[in-house]
Design a protein around this motif. Structure first.
Motif, mmCIF file in Angstrom:
data_model
loop_
_atom_site.group_PDB
_atom_site.id
_atom_site.type_symbol
_atom_site.label_atom_id
_atom_site.label_comp_id
_atom_site.label_asym_id
_atom_site.label_seq_id
_atom_site.Cartn_x
_atom_site.Cartn_y
_atom_site.Cartn_z
ATOM 1 N N LEU A 341 0.844 -1.192 0.000
ATOM 2 C CA LEU A 341 0.000 0.000 0.000
ATOM 3 C C LEU A 341 0.879 1.242 0.000
ATOM 4 N N ARG A 342 0.439 2.267 -0.691
ATOM 5 C CA ARG A 342 1.237 3.486 -0.802
ATOM 6 C C ARG A 342 1.370 4.154 0.563
ATOM 7 N N TYR A 343 2.561 4.677 0.834
ATOM 8 C CA TYR A 343 2.859 5.279 2.143
ATOM 9 C C TYR A 343 3.536 6.624 1.911
ATOM 10 N N ASP A 344 3.031 7.654 2.594
ATOM 11 C CA ASP A 344 3.589 8.995 2.451
ATOM 12 C C ASP A 344 4.091 9.544 3.775
ATOM 13 N N GLY A 345 4.420 8.660 4.727
ATOM 14 C CA GLY A 345 4.944 9.106 6.010
ATOM 15 C C GLY A 345 6.421 9.469 5.925
ATOM 16 N N GLN A 346 7.031 9.623 7.102
ATOM 17 C CA GLN A 346 8.417 10.079 7.155
ATOM 18 C C GLN A 346 9.415 8.923 7.301
ATOM 19 N N ILE A 347 9.057 7.878 8.047
ATOM 20 C CA ILE A 347 9.987 6.784 8.345
ATOM 21 C C ILE A 347 9.339 5.477 7.887
ATOM 22 N N GLY A 348 10.037 4.759 7.036
ATOM 23 C CA GLY A 348 9.552 3.475 6.546
ATOM 24 C C GLY A 348 10.458 2.354 6.990
ATOM 25 N N ILE A 349 9.872 1.250 7.428
ATOM 26 C CA ILE A 349 10.607 0.063 7.848
ATOM 27 C C ILE A 349 10.343 -1.029 6.825
ATOM 28 N N LEU A 350 11.397 -1.535 6.224
ATOM 29 C CA LEU A 350 11.281 -2.541 5.169
ATOM 30 C C LEU A 350 11.932 -3.829 5.634
ATOM 31 N N ASN A 351 11.156 -4.903 5.614
ATOM 32 C CA ASN A 351 11.681 -6.219 5.975
ATOM 33 C C ASN A 351 12.518 -6.753 4.816
ATOM 34 N N TYR A 352 13.648 -7.387 5.160
ATOM 35 C CA TYR A 352 14.487 -7.955 4.104
ATOM 36 C C TYR A 352 13.712 -8.961 3.253
ATOM 37 N N SER A 353 12.745 -9.630 3.847
ATOM 38 C CA SER A 353 11.973 -10.611 3.097
ATOM 39 C C SER A 353 11.097 -9.974 2.024
ATOM 40 N N SER A 354 10.876 -8.660 2.088
ATOM 41 C CA SER A 354 10.066 -7.962 1.084
ATOM 42 C C SER A 354 10.877 -7.463 -0.101
ATOM 43 N N LEU A 355 12.193 -7.714 -0.087
ATOM 44 C CA LEU A 355 13.023 -7.214 -1.179
ATOM 45 C C LEU A 355 12.694 -7.878 -2.505
ATOM 46 N N TYR A 356 12.203 -9.106 -2.454
ATOM 47 C CA TYR A 356 11.864 -9.819 -3.688
ATOM 48 C C TYR A 356 10.390 -9.677 -4.053
#
Length: 956
Positions: A341-356
């Motif tokens: 989902l689109r996010y327009d906040g300031q800080i985003g946390i990305l799980n390594y498992s979502s890289l693919y």
């Protein structure tokens, strides 16, 4: 007269409001920042002297001012504009001569029990300044009653009253000597009074057969003059250094600051990439807050990369704690885990498992383009399997500043530099304070019978922890992420809370047991304390890799117990503790090498095209990286597709689009994309991401992890137990359509388990197969290294299960199960490393292969399932006296290069291990020296002494 009363009333109300602000700020949180207090003081001075201008204003003529002499009159507007400027000049001069000492309340206040109180030597000054300002204000009022005689005499006491009033408000906190203390009610901190050495000695006495090693080490104190560092920053002309000096002064913790981490925050402010070999991210909160807040205040974004859903939640709370207290006049920064989902906040946390996951990367493309800082936590955990995905992400970011937090691994800096296309300017190793360190290594498979009431297995950690608490440790923390389900073990121990409460001499309740026997399912979230007793699982198959990290958790004293599962080098590590403690690089623990191969470039382009079509110029640039010079990038891309995969050229969708060119006609460019239907057809078992999902749950919910399907069968199979976030799960089935289906297994058998897969490798003979292509051949120290490229096939027919309660492994054969055919791997044009030993017979080659294969769990922790060592006994097509090294992965992981680079170093370790083993065997063969042997030896010595004495007497 009315103007006079209105001016005095306004001044009085303003002084009261200012006093309230200062008193409340000092009492609740500490000192105000220098900049904030300076602004308030200037506003106060401007308003106060505006009141004086009312006094100088004559309501009748509206043009006169203060009469100095009969001929000279100072207009009222001069005071209105010049007085604030003069007061600002006074503050600037005071700050310059005081070296910004007035910008910090450390000069007058000190922190006691999280409360800021005024130092007792300033108590008298507080009273005098308050009374003097009040007296001068009364004097000004009296002079205003006689305007004809006041003149300049009213301006001087008014200014003096203003200055004294500011300092009296600054010193308006609670005085130190007025604090009420109750010595009888004070209790000593159990961390300080704890004797962890006695608790460690109790473990050694209680479980001597399970103890493998025990050492006590004292680390020399690290003396740092942080005050001198801050003063150096304050004398600088750099805006960033002045900002850092003001920030760290405002923290009020100058004595506890780490000078190296202060420099790291400065490097980040200056736009330099930093590598911090400290995976405990909570130690760095106040140092990262400065550059991150600076960037967020400018409207930029911050991206945090982490591993696992639980760590993502912990990171979100951690970011809120370190950033919100600094954002005094701004709304709370929005923090969210990135998804599709689109996010327009300031800080985003990305799980390594979502890289693919192409949907996540495509949806958040706008967010990635605005990221200025990227914080990467433990990238080594995925560096062997996600180099290509990290490279795709770095292309989506627009030259951000990277801050990497990870443990110390050889080759980590070089691999990350190539993957992210950056250069690290700072490489900081973990530092330790002065402390007494007690280290012990225990066998996790030994028998621990602390609980005589319950027959449930406590995993050794509960047994050791309860014994340590009984011996005097206030609490014990057991830490494990994947080795054993510590949360399930803690709940099992709570069922025997009566027995454990009596054993530990604590309150008889389950809550008291859990407070004393703490667990943590995250390896790198442990905070520093004055003293700690920790039990850590040997998850990297190298106890000193855990020691080098966790010995920093106690500031004064640390007791660390490493629970180690059986593996080849365990006893070897334990017997050579001094060497490995003094030199952390004595044994190579490696990160995989960076691979710039055509196979990886092809897979990267396919993943990039899943997000959207790319231009032929981009394809040509990527092909040039791996050494393919071409003017026809589309044709060469199709050639690579046919060479390294079984897919056809219909996978690609070629189109045209117009690109605007300044001051010229639009340019028509060729784009290449990927057909999603064809991608699913060709790459469903390789490049498709699948999730670890709980059984009977809706799709997409309760997802524990995500990984490429082609990387799962090497590490996990149906029927095996899987540990995640401190809980135990049973693998029901694995498929590319539904992912890894799990079932909670907390109430099943709780013993420790390890698995070893049964695989069959089908390699073509080098002399017979026409598809074998030699890449290179080298001879080093008489050993020949051949790198070939060929097709081969891998099947998995079952696994062996090793239980702590059973001496023999259980073999599970699934060769007749048709569903296991989906775990077969077919590799096209994959490289294999052949190592030939010319003067070595087959038996020695087999022994060397077995030793090196057993060492892989310690050399490549986390990546060893993807590397196989084979000999003639495993595959008949491998020649005698030859060892084949195979990378079992669709992508090139860099393990072949890393293994070849340290091969001779591993041979030296094997040689030292064999010599150590021979010494141990010789010691066992020697007969024991009993009491009767000692008596006989003493009698022989007495007889020899008597004969010698008799000979001397005869000569005399």
């Amino acid at each position: 007269m009315l103007n006079l009363l209105l001016g005095l009333l306004a001044d009085l109300l303003l002084l009261i409001a200012w006093s309230r602000i200062v008193r409340k700020t000092v009492s609740v949180g500490g000192p105000l920042s220098c900049l904030f207090r300076l602004r308030l003081a200037c506003i106060l001075s401007a308003l106060l002297l505006t009141g004086l201008s009312f006094l100088a204003w004559n309501g009748e003529s509206q043009s006169s001012g203060i009469l100095l002499t009969d001929q000279i009159t100072i207009p009222w507007w001069v005071f209105l504009f010049s007085s604030p400027l003069l007061y600002w000049l006074y503050l600037a001069v005071n700050c310059f001569f005081g070296r910004y000492s007035s910008g910090s309340l450390d000069r007058w206040y000190k922190e006691v029990n999280n409360e800021w109180i005024l130092k007792k030597q300033w108590g008298t000054v507080q009273v005098l300044t308050y009374k003097a300002s009040a007296v001068l204000l009364v004097f000004v009022c009296l002079l205003s009653l006689f305007p004809a005689n006041s003149g300049v005499w009213m301006v001087i006491p008014a200014s003096a009253s203003l200055i004294l009033r500011v300092y009296s408000l600054l010193l308006g906190g609670t005085v130190e000597q007025l604090q009420i203390r109750h010595p009888v009610e004070e209790k000593k901190d159990p961390e300080i009074t704890a004797n962890l050495r006695d608790a460690a000695a109790a473990l050694a006495e209680s479980f001597p057969s399970a103890l493998l090693c025990r050492k006590e080490v004292y680390v020399r104190a690290r003396h740092e003059n942080t005050e001198m560092i801050l003063r150096r920053l304050e004398r600088s002309r750099s805006f960033n250094e002045l900002t850092a000096a003001s920030y760290y002064r405002s923290l009020g913790k100058g004595k506890n600051l780490d000078a190296d981490l202060v420099q790291i925050s400065l490097d980040m402010l200056n736009g330099n990439h930093t590598l911090i070999r400290n995976p405990f991210y909570k130690d760095l909160g106040e140092y990262l807050a400065l550059p991150l807040n600076e960037s967020l205040g400018k409207g930029n974004k911050v991206l945090v990369l982490c591993m696992g859903e639980k760590q993502a939640k912990n990171i979100s709370l951690w970011m809120e704690n370190i950033l919100d207290p600094q954002a005094l006049f701004q709304d709370r920064w929005r923090i969210k885990v990135l998804n599709n989902l689109r996010y327009d906040g300031q800080i985003g946390i990305l799980n390594y498992s979502s890289l693919y996951d192409p949907e996540v990367l495509r949806t958040n493309g706008t967010f990635f383009s605005q990221v200025e800082y990227v914080v990467m936590l433990q990238p080594s955990t995925v560096l062997s399997t996600s180099q290509t995905a990290l490279s795709v992400l770095s292309d989506a970011l627009e030259s951000p500043v990277y801050c990497v937090l990870d443990r110390d691994l050889r080759g980590l800096k070089d691999t990350l530099s190539h993957t992210l296309k950056i250069s690290f300017s700072s490489d900081l190793y973990m530092s330790q304070a002065a402390q007494l360190q007690t280290l012990m290594v225990f066998d996790s498979y030994a028998k621990y019978h602390t609980n005589a009431v319950s027959t449930r297995y406590f995993g050794a950690g509960i047994d050791l922890g309860a014994t340590a608490v009984k011996a005097g440790s206030p609490s014990v923390t057991w830490i494990s992420e994947h080795s054993i389900p510590v949360l399930d073990m803690q709940n099992s121990a709570a069922s025997s809370w009566r027995y454990l409460s009596d054993l530990m001499n604590c309150d008889t309740s389950q809550v008291a047991v859990k407070e004393r026997l703490c667990v943590d399912s995250s390896l790198w979230s442990t905070k520093q304390q004055n003293s700690q007793f920790l039990i850590v699982e040997d998850e990297f198959c190298n106890p000193y890799a855990m020691v080098s990290n966790y010995m920093s958790r106690g500031k004064e004293e640390t007791a660390l117990v490493v629970l180690s599962n059986p593996y080849l080098l365990r006893e070897y590590f334990a017997d050579n503790a001094d060497r490995f403690l003094n030199n952390q690089n004595a044994f190579p623990s490696l990160a995989p090498d960076y691979v710039r191969s055509p196979r990886n470039i092809l897979l990267k382009l396919i993943l990039k095209m899943l997000q959207g079509p790319v231009t032929t110029g981009y394809i040509q640039k990527e092909l040039d990286i791996c050494g393919i010079q071409t003017d026809k990038p589309v044709e060469d891309l199709i050639h690579l597709l046919e060479q390294y995969t079984n897919a056809e050229e219909t996978l690609f969708v070629i189109g045209k689009r117009k690109r605007m060119v300044p001051f010229s006609e639009p340019e028509v460019v060729t784009t290449v994309g990927v057909n999603p239907v064809k991608f699913e057809e060709y790459f469903s078992n390789t490049l498709k991401s699948v999730s670890y999902v709980l059984e009977d749950e809706q799709t997409g919910k309760n997802i524990l992890d995500t990984k490429l399907f082609s990387l799962i069968p090497q590490t996990l199979l149906p029927g095996q137990v899987f540990v995640c976030e401190g809980c135990r799960y049973l693998v029901q089935r694995i498929s590319s359509e539904h992912g890894v289906i799990l079932q909670r297994a907390s109430d099943r058998e709780e013993e420790r388990r390890m698995y070893s897969q049964i695989r069959q490798y089908f390699l073509p003979a080098q002399s017979e197969s026409p598809d074998v292509m030699y890449v290179r051949s080298q001879t080093k120290h008489g050993i020949r290294f051949d790198r070939i490229e060929t097709d081969f096939h891998v099947t998995t027919t079952g696994y062996m299960e090793f239980k702590s309660s059973e001496p023999e492994p259980l073999t599970v054969d699934c060769s007749l199960d048709p569903s296991w055919s989906s775990f077969d791997r077919h590799y096209t044009s994959k490289q294999i490393l052949y190592i030939r030993f010319p003067e070595t017979d087959q038996e020695k080659t087999e022994s060397l292969k077995s030793l090196l294969e057993s060492m892989l769990v310690s050399v490549f922790p986390g990546a060893y399932p993807y590397l196989a060592l084979l000999s003639h006994s495993d595959v008949e097509t491998i020649p005698a006296s030859t060892m084949a090294v195979v990378e079992d992965s669709e992508m090139d992981l860099g393990l072949l290069d890393a293994f070849e680079n340290v091969f001779f170093e591993l041979l030296a370790v094997v040689d030292d291990y064999v010599q150590w083993l021979e010494r141990k065997n010789n010691e066992k063969d020697q007969p024991e020296f009993t009491e009767s042997d000692a008596a006989e030896s003493a009698e022989e010595q007495i007889v020899q002494m008597q004969e010698e004495q008799k000979r001397v007497d005869e000569e005399t």
